[in-house]
Design a protein around this motif. Structure first.
Motif, PDB file in Angstrom:
ATOM      1  N   SER A  61     -34.493 -25.408 -69.432  1.00 23.51           N
ATOM      2  CA  SER A  61     -33.944 -24.123 -68.978  1.00 23.51           C
ATOM      3  C   SER A  61     -34.036 -23.990 -67.464  1.00 23.51           C
ATOM      4  O   SER A  61     -33.069 -23.605 -66.793  1.00 23.51           O
ATOM      5  CB  SER A  61     -34.688 -22.957 -69.642  1.00 23.51           C
ATOM      6  N   GLU A  62     -35.197 -24.323 -66.900  1.00 22.25           N
ATOM      7  CA  GLU A  62     -35.359 -24.212 -65.451  1.00 22.25           C
ATOM      8  C   GLU A  62     -34.476 -25.218 -64.725  1.00 22.25           C
ATOM      9  O   GLU A  62     -33.903 -24.904 -63.672  1.00 22.25           O
ATOM     10  CB  GLU A  62     -36.829 -24.408 -65.058  1.00 22.25           C
ATOM     11  N   GLY A  63     -34.360 -26.410 -65.284  1.00 23.64           N
ATOM     12  CA  GLY A  63     -33.511 -27.415 -64.654  1.00 23.64           C
ATOM     13  C   GLY A  63     -32.065 -26.954 -64.574  1.00 23.64           C
ATOM     14  O   GLY A  63     -31.386 -27.167 -63.558  1.00 23.64           O
ATOM     15  N   VAL A  71     -29.083 -18.678 -67.372  1.00 20.04           N
ATOM     16  CA  VAL A  71     -29.709 -19.262 -68.568  1.00 20.04           C
ATOM     17  C   VAL A  71     -30.450 -18.228 -69.403  1.00 20.04           C
ATOM     18  O   VAL A  71     -31.219 -17.409 -68.891  1.00 20.04           O
ATOM     19  CB  VAL A  71     -30.670 -20.402 -68.177  1.00 20.04           C
ATOM     20  N   THR A  72     -30.214 -18.299 -70.712  1.00 16.20           N
ATOM     21  CA  THR A  72     -31.040 -17.625 -71.710  1.00 16.20           C
ATOM     22  C   THR A  72     -31.737 -18.708 -72.518  1.00 16.20           C
ATOM     23  O   THR A  72     -31.093 -19.652 -72.982  1.00 16.20           O
ATOM     24  CB  THR A  72     -30.181 -16.761 -72.658  1.00 16.20           C
ATOM     25  N   GLY A  73     -33.038 -18.597 -72.663  1.00 15.91           N
ATOM     26  CA  GLY A  73     -33.792 -19.564 -73.460  1.00 15.91           C
ATOM     27  C   GLY A  73     -34.405 -18.874 -74.661  1.00 15.91           C
ATOM     28  O   GLY A  73     -35.015 -17.810 -74.522  1.00 15.91           O
ATOM     29  N   GLY A  82     -44.486 -17.752 -73.679  1.00 14.47           N
ATOM     30  CA  GLY A  82     -45.416 -17.180 -72.705  1.00 14.47           C
ATOM     31  C   GLY A  82     -45.609 -18.115 -71.520  1.00 14.47           C
ATOM     32  O   GLY A  82     -45.628 -17.675 -70.364  1.00 14.47           O
ATOM     33  N   VAL A  83     -45.724 -19.401 -71.809  1.00 12.40           N
ATOM     34  CA  VAL A  83     -45.853 -20.399 -70.738  1.00 12.40           C
ATOM     35  C   VAL A  83     -44.576 -20.439 -69.908  1.00 12.40           C
ATOM     36  O   VAL A  83     -44.616 -20.517 -68.679  1.00 12.40           O
ATOM     37  CB  VAL A  83     -46.155 -21.783 -71.348  1.00 12.40           C
ATOM     38  N   ALA A  84     -43.422 -20.386 -70.579  1.00 16.45           N
ATOM     39  CA  ALA A  84     -42.134 -20.416 -69.876  1.00 16.45           C
ATOM     40  C   ALA A  84     -41.998 -19.231 -68.927  1.00 16.45           C
ATOM     41  O   ALA A  84     -41.583 -19.383 -67.769  1.00 16.45           O
ATOM     42  CB  ALA A  84     -40.990 -20.426 -70.883  1.00 16.45           C
ATOM     43  N   ARG A  85     -42.352 -18.044 -69.416  1.00 21.29           N
ATOM     44  CA  ARG A  85     -42.245 -16.843 -68.576  1.00 21.29           C
ATOM     45  C   ARG A  85     -43.218 -16.910 -67.401  1.00 21.29           C
ATOM     46  O   ARG A  85     -42.895 -16.507 -66.279  1.00 21.29           O
ATOM     47  CB  ARG A  85     -42.512 -15.599 -69.424  1.00 21.29           C
ATOM     48  N   GLY A  92     -39.735 -19.118 -59.313  1.00 24.22           N
ATOM     49  CA  GLY A  92     -38.909 -18.083 -58.709  1.00 24.22           C
ATOM     50  C   GLY A  92     -37.521 -17.980 -59.311  1.00 24.22           C
ATOM     51  O   GLY A  92     -36.650 -17.288 -58.760  1.00 24.22           O
ATOM     52  N   LEU A  93     -37.297 -18.622 -60.455  1.00 24.32           N
ATOM     53  CA  LEU A  93     -35.989 -18.599 -61.112  1.00 24.32           C
ATOM     54  C   LEU A  93     -35.839 -17.372 -61.995  1.00 24.32           C
ATOM     55  O   LEU A  93     -36.836 -16.739 -62.383  1.00 24.32           O
ATOM     56  CB  LEU A  93     -35.798 -19.870 -61.940  1.00 24.32           C
ATOM     57  N   ASP A  94     -34.613 -17.047 -62.323  1.00 21.45           N
ATOM     58  CA  ASP A  94     -34.318 -15.885 -63.176  1.00 21.45           C
ATOM     59  C   ASP A  94     -33.760 -16.392 -64.505  1.00 21.45           C
ATOM     60  O   ASP A  94     -32.598 -16.807 -64.588  1.00 21.45           O
ATOM     61  CB  ASP A  94     -33.309 -14.966 -62.481  1.00 21.45           C
ATOM     62  N   ILE A  95     -34.575 -16.380 -65.543  1.00 23.32           N
ATOM     63  CA  ILE A  95     -34.180 -16.847 -66.872  1.00 23.32           C
ATOM     64  C   ILE A  95     -34.599 -15.806 -67.891  1.00 23.32           C
ATOM     65  O   ILE A  95     -35.700 -15.257 -67.818  1.00 23.32           O
ATOM     66  CB  ILE A  95     -34.843 -18.204 -67.209  1.00 23.32           C
ATOM     67  N   ASP A  96     -33.726 -15.534 -68.837  1.00 21.24           N
ATOM     68  CA  ASP A  96     -34.015 -14.562 -69.890  1.00 21.24           C
ATOM     69  C   ASP A  96     -34.571 -15.312 -71.097  1.00 21.24           C
ATOM     70  O   ASP A  96     -33.828 -15.978 -71.813  1.00 21.24           O
ATOM     71  CB  ASP A  96     -32.733 -13.809 -70.268  1.00 21.24           C
ATOM     72  N   TYR A  97     -35.873 -15.215 -71.306  1.00 26.23           N
ATOM     73  CA  TYR A  97     -36.507 -15.869 -72.460  1.00 26.23           C
ATOM     74  C   TYR A  97     -36.676 -14.861 -73.591  1.00 26.23           C
ATOM     75  O   TYR A  97     -37.176 -13.751 -73.381  1.00 26.23           O
ATOM     76  CB  TYR A  97     -37.875 -16.438 -72.071  1.00 26.23           C
TER      77      TYR A  97
END
Length: 231
Positions: A61-63, A71-73, A82-85, A92-97
């Protein structure tokens, strides 16, 4: 729920080591650049709306987010999410987990994603065909779906289970269940029955002498498949 509780627990126990490149997740760290380059070459990620199914701790997801994707994961492992968030504070990335199944999200957001990825996950769920149908529902008409999994044959058992888990100890014992491995022909059949056309198939191999992974034509063990949804 299309998930094996023992599989969820297994990954929960290791979740805190997800971003440690010397941990059990070292193979994922080493193949991630290959996976990203392959996906990006077939569907440039910049500006795409992407769903990463079975995102775990967020490595892929971060890649993809670093390459400009929105990205939505999703995952059913609370600890992994929890680790991903938590890692977003570092990257500093913006991902919706989200803690949601692929099937539930398919009912909620059909046809909403340009790209759907489901890598190294199908061999860990009770009903992979259900996941594939959800992927086909979630992606937009003409959109891209990417899978990766492990072939089912004696060579794959020897290398992925005996070799990787017992001899080389690259993975914890019990990581894989040979009965859940999926032949490319089976994956392709599930894709076609779900409205997906197969576009590309490539293999992923590991050389234990050089300790290098590479993409190639050999799909005997690990392989990646690219499909497109009917327009």
């Amino acid at each position: 729920m299309n998930a094996d509780p023992s599989e969820l627990q297994k990954f929960a126990d290791m979740a805190h080591r997800w971003w440690d490149p010397e941990s059990e997740f070292r193979p994922l760290h080493e193949i991630n650049p290959l996976r990203l380059d392959w996906i990006d070459s077939l569907c440039p990620l910049n500006g795409q709306t992407v769903l990463d199914i079975g995102c775990g701790g967020g490595l892929l997801s971060e890649g993809m987010a670093e390459r400009g994707a929105r990205v939505t994961g999703i995952d059913l492992g609370e600890k992994a999410l929890g680790v991903a968030r938590l890692h977003l504070h570092e990257s500093g990335l913006d991902i919706d987990y989200r803690l949601v199944s692929a099937e539930a999200l398919a009912q909620e957001q059909p046809g909403q994603f340009d790209v759907v990825t489901c890598l190294e996950m199908l061999e860990h769920v009770p009903d992979p065909a259900s996941i594939i149908r959800a992927c086909a529902t979630l992606v937009k008409p003409g959109g891209h779906v990417f899978f990766s999994t492990i072939n089912r044959n004696p060579k794959a058992y020897l290398l992925s289970v005996i070799g990787a888990e017992y001899l080389l100890r690259m993975l914890p014992k019990g990581t894989h269940d040979y009965a859940k491995f999926i032949k490319p022909s089976e994956l392709a059949r599930h894709c076609r029955s779900s409205g997906l056309d197969i576009a590309h198939l490539t293999g992923l191999t590991y050389n234990p002498l050089t300790q290098v992974y590479s993409l190639c034509q050999d799909t005997d063990v690990n392989y990646l498949m690219h499909a497109r949804r009917h327009v």
